[in-house]
Design an enzyme around this catalytic site. Structure first.
Site: not given
Length: 437
Positions: A22-23, A97, A121, A321, A343
């Site tokens: 996905k990223n 985002r 998110d 993640d 983070m």
């Protein structure tokens, strides 16, 4: 809101193949805007966030053709830049985002880029300063409409290469700056650049299109600007977050699972981190085999006997993640662990759901939680819960699949944002999960 009904406590068995990352997909899809020529991308995951970005690209004027499952052609030769200042874009772009990364290639190629304040998110503050500070250093003018929460950068005379030190090794920030800098006159150096596999893939793709990026895989990128980029073919890596999710699922449900074609060389610390939790992983070619952990798994402490800490860090450190997955896996381990989420300050706030299920967790503060594992001596209890974000959602799903009884998870659209047809794929290996719309 959609709902999952999960009957837990059943072992799973079989093979599962990870979706495309996905990223990476969110970065790669934005890169198609950097050229008027055809770009063909394979292994695109069929998930909400990615599909939403593809829809935005279509509204921007990109010619999109689906060639096969996960394979698309993109041609950005006649873009409608006025769409960027439309009410439709303000609505669509603010809900995703990843849409922030369309600014870089548009700024570099056309001298302007606009974006509404993006969503995503609800896991804490996620600043955009790194992106825009990078654009400003390249010579762009920044403007912000506070009332409409709308950002813009413009460089009518083009961008100029420069040396920059990023205030944080932001993955999306680095990607966005790179997508602009490939068109800047002269040389750009980016120090403290992110070096995640996603960013490496983007740089390799851009180089195949004619960009001149060196230092790929390090935290110092050097970019020689070019006037134009061409087309290319690109294949997205398997999703390392999904791979880690399936490792956690296998351990928690004491299941024998093979994860196919994982691209071991791009997994970094993920396998070793799960091994520190006592989970057995076997490398079979490019697959991961996880045997059934019928006797459980024991967390390894440090050499001096102190409690293990699992913390996130920029690559090649452990990815943030997967901390939610590690946390839920530790609820049934033998031993204790400290989870330190550095983070994002809200990502651990789902632990109250696990406590309701019987997990022994102390939330120390917004960033740290201590987990005291049950060693399977006490099974988690089914409950009803709501998925707050993608990674917490999959963690709660794993907990539900290991729990005694039938659990309900609402707001599964959050899970669908990051996981492709997850209920169908899990049913194929024996999970008892029903989607209720």
């Amino acid at each position: 809101m959609g709902t999952f009904q999960i009957e837990g406590g059943h072992k799973l068995k079989g093979e599962i193949r990870p979706q495309g990352a996905k990223n990476e997909a969110l970065q790669i899809l934005c890169a198609v805007l950097a050229t008027p020529e055809e770009v063909v991308i394979e292994n695109i995951p069929d998930i909400r966030d990615v599909n939403k970005l593809i829809e935005i690209l279509g509204n921007l004027g990109v010619k999109i053709q689906k060639i096969g499952k996960g394979k698309f052609s993109f041609i950005s030769d006649d873009l409608k830049l006025e769409y960027l200042e439309s009410e439709l874009f303000k609505s669509e772009g603010s809900s995703l985002r990843g849409s922030i990364m369309i600014v870089g290639p548009l700024l570099g190629r056309f001298g302007k880029g606009y974006i509404p304040r993006p969503g995503g998110d609800k896991i804490g503050r996620r600043r955009l300063d790194t992106h825009f500070e990078g654009f400003i250093k390249l010579g762009a003018t920044f403007r912000y409409n506070r009332e409409e929460r709308f950002y813009g950068v413009e460089a009518a005379d083009g961008l100029t290469g420069t040396d920059m030190l990023l205030d944080q090794a932001s993955v999306t920030g680095t990607a966005n700056i790179v997508l602009a800098a490939v068109f800047a006159k002269g040389t750009t150096t980016i120090y403290n650049a992110a070096c995640e596999p996603y960013l490496q893939q983007l740089c390799k793709m851009l180089n195949s299109m004619g960009a001149k990026i060196s230092g790929v895989g390090s935290n110092l990128l050097t970019i020689e600007g070019v006037k134009r980029l061409g087309g290319c073919h690109h294949r997205i890596l398997p999703d390392m977050i999904e791979i880690g999710s399936w490792i956690g699922l296998a351990a928690m449900t004491k299941s024998e699972i093979t994860i196919k074609d994982v691209s071991w060389k791009n997994l970094g610390l993920i396998p070793d981190t799960f091994r520190k939790l006592g989970i057995t992983l076997e490398k079979k070619g490019d697959d991961i085999f996880i045997p059934a952990h019928d006797n459980g798994y024991e967390i390894q402490g440090y050499i001096d006997g102190s409690t293990l800490t699992v913390a996130d860090a920029p690559w090649p450190g452990f990815t943030p993640d997967l901390l939610s997955i590690v946390l839920v896996v530790c609820t049934q381990a033998k031993g204790n662990v400290l989870i330190h989420q550095k983070m994002f300050e809200s990502r651990l706030f789902f632990v109250d759901k696990l406590i309701d299920m019987g997990a022994r967790i102390i939330l120390c503060d917004p960033h740290r939680a201590t987990v005291m594992g049950h060693n399977f001596e006490s099974q988690l209890k089914a409950t009803t819960m709501v998925s707050p974000d993608i990674r917490a959602g999959i963690s709660l799903l794993i907990a539900a699949l290991s729990a005694k009884g039938t659990s309900i998870i609402h707001n599964i659209e959050q899970i669908d944002r990051g996981y492709e047809n997850i209920d169908e794929r899990l049913r194929a290996i024996g999970a008892r999960i029903t989607r209720i719309d």
